[in-house]
Scaffold this active site. Structure first.
Site, PDB file in Angstrom:
ATOM      1  N   GLY A 111      42.214  81.353  42.814  1.00 31.96           N
ATOM      2  CA  GLY A 111      42.494  82.300  42.156  1.00 31.96           C
ATOM      3  C   GLY A 111      43.653  82.279  41.048  1.00 31.96           C
ATOM      4  NE  ARG A 112      47.957  83.767  44.259  1.00 34.97           N
ATOM      5  CZ  ARG A 112      48.773  83.720  45.682  1.00 34.97           C
ATOM      6  NH1 ARG A 112      49.922  84.569  45.717  1.00 34.97           N
ATOM      7  NH2 ARG A 112      48.316  83.324  46.760  1.00 34.97           N
ATOM      8  CG  ASN A 125      40.703  82.794  48.369  1.00 38.54           C
ATOM      9  OD1 ASN A 125      41.291  83.865  48.826  1.00 38.54           O
ATOM     10  ND2 ASN A 125      41.053  82.009  47.303  1.00 38.54           N
ATOM     11  N   GLY A 126      42.941  80.479  49.467  1.00 43.51           N
ATOM     12  CA  GLY A 126      44.471  80.696  49.638  1.00 43.51           C
ATOM     13  C   GLY A 126      45.369  79.523  49.389  1.00 43.51           C
ATOM     14  CG  ASP A 127      48.891  79.697  49.466  1.00 46.22           C
ATOM     15  OD1 ASP A 127      49.011  80.659  48.753  1.00 46.22           O
ATOM     16  OD2 ASP A 127      49.208  79.717  50.742  1.00 46.22           O
ATOM     17  CD  GLN A 172      35.548  91.505  45.050  1.00 41.65           C
ATOM     18  OE1 GLN A 172      36.470  91.907  44.099  1.00 41.65           O
ATOM     19  NE2 GLN A 172      35.988  90.502  46.037  1.00 41.65           N
ATOM     20  N   PRO A 229      37.882  86.339  42.455  1.00 47.15           N
ATOM     21  CG  PRO A 229      37.431  88.142  43.999  1.00 47.15           C
ATOM     22  CD  PRO A 229      37.268  86.596  43.729  1.00 47.15           C
ATOM     23  CB  CYS A 254      41.431  94.117  48.133  1.00 44.62           C
ATOM     24  SG  CYS A 254      42.705  94.773  46.777  1.00 44.62           S
ATOM     25  CE  LYS A 309      38.691  86.574  47.433  1.00 42.22           C
ATOM     26  NZ  LYS A 309      39.828  87.517  47.580  1.00 42.22           N
TER      27      LYS A 309
HETATM   28  C1  LIG Z   1      46.099  89.760  40.258  1.00 42.59           C
HETATM   29  C2  LIG Z   1      45.366  89.524  41.606  1.00 42.59           C
HETATM   30  C3  LIG Z   1      44.183  90.357  41.424  1.00 42.59           C
HETATM   31  C4  LIG Z   1      43.377  89.838  42.689  1.00 42.59           C
HETATM   32  N1  LIG Z   1      42.106  91.041  42.595  1.00 42.59           N
HETATM   33  C5  LIG Z   1      41.100  90.715  43.538  1.00 42.59           C
HETATM   34  C6  LIG Z   1      39.740  91.406  43.554  1.00 42.59           C
HETATM   35  O1  LIG Z   1      39.609  92.047  42.520  1.00 42.59           O
HETATM   36  N2  LIG Z   1      39.180  91.308  44.481  1.00 42.59           N
HETATM   37  C7  LIG Z   1      39.469  90.486  45.605  1.00 42.59           C
HETATM   38  O2  LIG Z   1      38.438  90.155  46.516  1.00 42.59           O
HETATM   39  N3  LIG Z   1      40.553  89.801  45.824  1.00 42.59           N
HETATM   40  C8  LIG Z   1      41.591  89.669  44.615  1.00 42.59           C
HETATM   41  N4  LIG Z   1      42.731  89.143  44.460  1.00 42.59           N
HETATM   42  C9  LIG Z   1      42.980  88.146  45.841  1.00 42.59           C
HETATM   43  C10 LIG Z   1      42.433  86.697  45.373  1.00 42.59           C
HETATM   44  O3  LIG Z   1      40.932  86.721  44.773  1.00 42.59           O
HETATM   45  C11 LIG Z   1      42.890  85.558  46.338  1.00 42.59           C
HETATM   46  O4  LIG Z   1      42.011  85.736  47.591  1.00 42.59           O
HETATM   47  C12 LIG Z   1      44.129  85.395  46.530  1.00 42.59           C
HETATM   48  O5  LIG Z   1      44.728  85.491  45.422  1.00 42.59           O
HETATM   49  C13 LIG Z   1      44.388  84.058  47.200  1.00 42.59           C
HETATM   50  O6  LIG Z   1      44.018  83.098  46.381  1.00 42.59           O
HETATM   51  P1  LIG Z   1      44.853  81.987  45.505  1.00 42.59           P
HETATM   52  O7  LIG Z   1      45.883  81.676  46.433  1.00 42.59           O
HETATM   53  O8  LIG Z   1      44.012  80.897  44.973  1.00 42.59           O
HETATM   54  O9  LIG Z   1      45.479  83.085  44.695  1.00 42.59           O
HETATM   55  C14 LIG Z   1      43.516  89.386  43.753  1.00 42.59           C
HETATM   56  C15 LIG Z   1      44.765  88.464  43.712  1.00 42.59           C
HETATM   57  C16 LIG Z   1      45.572  88.552  42.809  1.00 42.59           C
HETATM   58  C17 LIG Z   1      47.045  87.765  42.761  1.00 42.59           C
END
Ligand SMILES: Cc1cc2nc3c(=O)[nH]c(=O)nc-3n(C[C@H](O)[C@H](O)[C@H](O)COP(=O)(O)O)c2cc1C
Length: 321
Positions: free
Chosen positions: A225-226, A201-203, A71, A17, A101, A140
């Site tokens: 995510g990113r 999840n993460g990086d 979510q 998300p 979050c 999450k």
């Molecule tokens: C712009 C942005 C918006 C996000 N929005 C949510 C969200 O709505 N709900 C949530 O549980 N996590 C949210 N996250 C966290 C991501 O889901 C994820 O856990 C986090 O970015 C780490 O994963 P990644 O390294 O693959 O980005 C957000 C992160 C970013 C950068």
């Protein structure tokens, strides 16, 4: 294959998300490029129970994107259960509860990652929601509040006992926000401690990274995510294409989906920044991004993007997957 409750997913790679990004068009695009399922932006329990127009726009879904998870965030057990019931009436395949979050707007009301510091309240929320809806409920979480309070394992066990069907773990603490690195150990510790599926999840930046995380931690799936922003190919084995023409075609496909699903003309600012993401790390990308950012409306944006094609079709992207 990933299984959550009675659901089976073709790929264990899942779109995380991302508020402001994981709307219907981007979810459709990521599913087309191989995501097993996608999670919506976080949806406020209060917005749902008050029937707020802007919140209701977020529960927009179509058959083609299924399976999808919506979510929910909030910190009041009764309102969360009411909101989950409303959410279920829009027919997602799962409901995910945001307990990770770190954004102040969310945590100041006790929601998101703040719930990891109030596990009794988190437990009440999860129990009530699991009793109220028949869909699989997932949660999450983060590794804990800070490096002195790594409570992810106990928290995950509590969630499993409440009837949750899967847990996604971002390996950072609440206090880390997005700094430092995501810890893989907490993902394997939680995987060992529960019997329900765990998503790491993460990086994670590529399909290969995701499969490495599964091999190293034993997790059942991976949320990305990113790295999916401007790069929906991250869910496919081939990864991001090397040629500019394919990248432009992916960006155009995203733009078409936005036009089909959303009032695109009213969101030109956000569309421009999403389009810029596609051309990051490419030769000449700063000129392309400047061009995109000067577009004053959707037509101008499309014209500018079309004009990239002949000049750049021979260029190769400099990054993979
Ligand atoms: C712009 C942005 C918006 C996000 N929005 C949510 C969200 O709505 N709900 C949530 O549980 N996590 C949210 N996250 C966290 C991501 O889901 C994820 O856990 C986090 O970015 C780490 O994963 P990644 O390294 O693959 O980005 C957000 C992160 C970013 C950068």
């Amino acid at each position: 294959m990933l299984h959550i409750g009675r659901l089976s997913f073709e790929s264990p790679l899942v779109l995380a998300p991302l508020a402001g990004y994981t709307d219907l068009p981007f979810r459709l695009l990521c599913r087309a490029y191989g995501a097993g399922y996608c999670v919506s932006e976080m949806i406020s329990c209060h917005g749902l129970t008050y029937g707020q127009k802007n919140t209701l726009k977020m529960v927009n879904s179509i058959e083609q994107e299924k399976p999808v998870s919506f979510q929910l965030f909030g910190a009041d057990a009764d309102i969360m259960a009411d909101a989950a019931e409303i959410l279920a009436s829009f027919h997602p395949d799962m409901i995910d509860i945001n307990m990770g979050c770190p954004v102040k707007k969310v945590t100041k009301g006790g929601a998101g990652a703040a719930l990891m510091t109030t596990p009794k309240l988190a437990e009440r929320i999860l129990k009530k929601i699991c009793l109220r809806v028949s869909l699989p409920v997932t949660v999450k979480i983060r590794s804990g509040k800070d490096s002195n309070h790594i409570t992810g394992v106990e928290f995950a066990q509590m969630a499993e006992n409440c009837g949750v069907s899967a847990i996604a773990v971002h390996g950072r603490t609440w206090s880390q926000g997005f700094s430092g690195r995501s810890d893989k150990k907490i993902i394997s510790d939680i995987k060992e401690a529960v019997t329900i599926p765990v998503l790491g999840n993460g990086d994670i930046h590529s399909y290969k990274d995701a499969h490495k995380l599964m091999a190293e931690t034993g997790c059942d799936g991976v949320m990305i995510g990113r790295s999916a922003l401007g790069n929906p190919w991250v869910f496919s084995k081939q990864g991001r294409p090397a040629g500019f023409a394919e990248i432009l075609s992916g960006a155009n496909k995203h733009l078409q989906l936005i036009e089909q699903c959303l009032p695109a003309e009213k969101m030109v600012g956000s569309i421009k920044s999403q389009m810029c993401n596609y051309f990051k790390a490419m030769p000449g990308s700063s000129t392309m991004r400047q061009e995109i950012l000067t577009a004053r409306n959707l037509n101008e944006l499309k014209q500018k993007m079309d004009a990239f094609a002949p000049a750049n079709s021979a260029l190769k992207a400099s990054t993979g997957g």
